[in-house]
Design an enzyme around this catalytic site. Sequence first.
Site, mmCIF file in Angstrom:
data_model
loop_
_atom_site.group_PDB
_atom_site.id
_atom_site.type_symbol
_atom_site.label_atom_id
_atom_site.label_comp_id
_atom_site.label_asym_id
_atom_site.label_seq_id
_atom_site.Cartn_x
_atom_site.Cartn_y
_atom_site.Cartn_z
ATOM 1 N N LYS A 145 3.220 9.039 8.895
ATOM 2 C CA LYS A 145 2.551 8.447 10.065
ATOM 3 C C LYS A 145 3.235 8.811 11.390
ATOM 4 O O LYS A 145 3.079 9.929 11.856
ATOM 5 C CB LYS A 145 2.383 6.940 9.878
ATOM 6 N N ASP B 81 9.290 2.376 1.128
ATOM 7 C CA ASP B 81 8.129 3.035 1.719
ATOM 8 C C ASP B 81 8.063 2.593 3.177
ATOM 9 O O ASP B 81 7.625 1.493 3.479
ATOM 10 C CB ASP B 81 6.849 2.654 0.962
ATOM 11 N N PHE C 7 0.863 -1.175 0.000
ATOM 12 C CA PHE C 7 0.000 0.000 0.000
ATOM 13 C C PHE C 7 0.897 1.222 0.000
ATOM 14 O O PHE C 7 1.821 1.317 0.810
ATOM 15 C CB PHE C 7 -0.918 0.014 1.228
HETATM 16 C C1 LIG Z 1 -0.628 4.872 5.291
HETATM 17 C C2 LIG Z 1 0.392 4.553 4.263
HETATM 18 C C3 LIG Z 1 0.591 5.377 3.140
HETATM 19 C C4 LIG Z 1 -0.273 6.588 2.862
HETATM 20 O O1 LIG Z 1 -0.170 7.542 3.865
HETATM 21 P P1 LIG Z 1 -1.228 8.745 3.927
HETATM 22 O O2 LIG Z 1 -0.699 9.628 5.010
HETATM 23 O O3 LIG Z 1 -2.558 8.143 4.237
HETATM 24 O O4 LIG Z 1 -1.226 9.392 2.605
HETATM 25 C C5 LIG Z 1 1.613 5.056 2.270
HETATM 26 N N1 LIG Z 1 2.387 3.975 2.467
HETATM 27 C C6 LIG Z 1 2.220 3.163 3.524
HETATM 28 C C7 LIG Z 1 3.132 1.995 3.713
HETATM 29 C C8 LIG Z 1 1.210 3.406 4.453
HETATM 30 O O5 LIG Z 1 1.023 2.577 5.474
#
Ligand SMILES: *Cc1c(COP(=O)(O)O)cnc(C)c1O
Length: 403
Positions: free
Chosen positions: A243, A214, A129
């Site tokens: 986050k 990521d 994701f």
């Molecule tokens: C939550 C998440 C995102 C997106 O972050 P947002 O602040 O909601 O745009 C991207 N990559 C990973 C791995 C995530 O867990």
Amino acid sequence: MTSAILPTYARYPLAFEHGEGAWLTSTTGEKYLDFGSSIAVTSLGHTHPHLVQALTQQAQKLWITSNLFEIPEAETLARRLADATFADLVFFSNSGAESVELAIKMARKWNTANGQPERFRMITFQGAFHGRTLATLAAAGNPKYLDGFGPAVEGFDQVPFGDLAAVKAAIGPQTGAILVEPIQGEGGVRAGAREFIRGLREICDESKLLLCFDEVQCGMGRTGKLYAYDYYGVAPDILASAKGIGGGFPLGAVLATAEAAKGMGIGSHGTTYGGNPLAMACGNAVLDVLLAPGFLEEVSRKGLLLRQCLAGLAASHPEVIEEIRGEGLIQGIRVRVPNGDFAAAARAEKLIVIPAGENVLRILPPLIVSDEEIREGVSRLEAACRHFEMAAASQLKEHGAGG
Ligand SMILES: *Cc1c(COP(=O)(O)O)cnc(C)c1O
């Protein structure tokens, strides 16, 4: 009254009024143990005194000036992040998706700066994701999220997570980078194997590709290291963070080596809010705590305790729990009942856990969680397990009576 909010979420009928540490109090006055941390965001728990002080002090001084001016608080945070990691340079954004989006742009620009603009493609992984913008959706390639939004952004080739042979086979003349979520969060707490993550580094070095991580969810101390790449023992060229980095204040960051960032000159990217003094105050305050001597070691120790408790739970409830997985304070429980039902049963026990892919529940306590709170959380999970076992037993009885 009907809601005026765009109905993109199926919300639980539960709202909170205040939070403190690992605890949330609902609007009806009930206390919940928060093992979701607002999806790995409230890394230091709710209303951590050091964060509250940093935020309120900054709020009385200056909120935002725009990136047309120098921002000393941003200089400080960028320098601290660079000194603590592989990175030379940092760009501040407001979210995870924005950070991944810049990682993608930066990788494309690097290939262009090398005189190979045709190498715009990126290898990405099934189950990942990366966010909800058009490019990050295309990167993850989840058809459920792409449906109805027109042609997907070009340039992403998904291969199975963990499959180095598939990565090698997918590399073509247009491939310029690899983007990986080393521990897939939304995908169900799937941690990449060490050989896999290290293998990606080798492939990138051999084929002159950029390696992008990521770490929006698995970074910022979750694994007991500041970033998970340190846990794996290989550094990426570009890393997307968000986050937990703001402790609850919207903040994202892209960390990069000077080499990977060499295409990103003046005017090549921008943001209105990114790096504003309020967000920087929070980011600096989070780092104060995370980088204090012994803090991350404590996270590792508590991660082991959580893991042991969950393993014990799985051993005594094999009918409900299939598998425990994860690292440190990002753990997953794969259940044999629908994970949404399990999360509801946990909420009935006043415990918040978060469903993820592969029928997993994410266990993401704040990094400041105590041993006692870990044991309390696991005993509430145990009560949730018993709920399903009792339901199964009474069903058996009914069948018996009917037969
Ligand atoms: C939550 C998440 C995102 C997106 O972050 P947002 O602040 O909601 O745009 C991207 N990559 C990973 C791995 C995530 O867990």
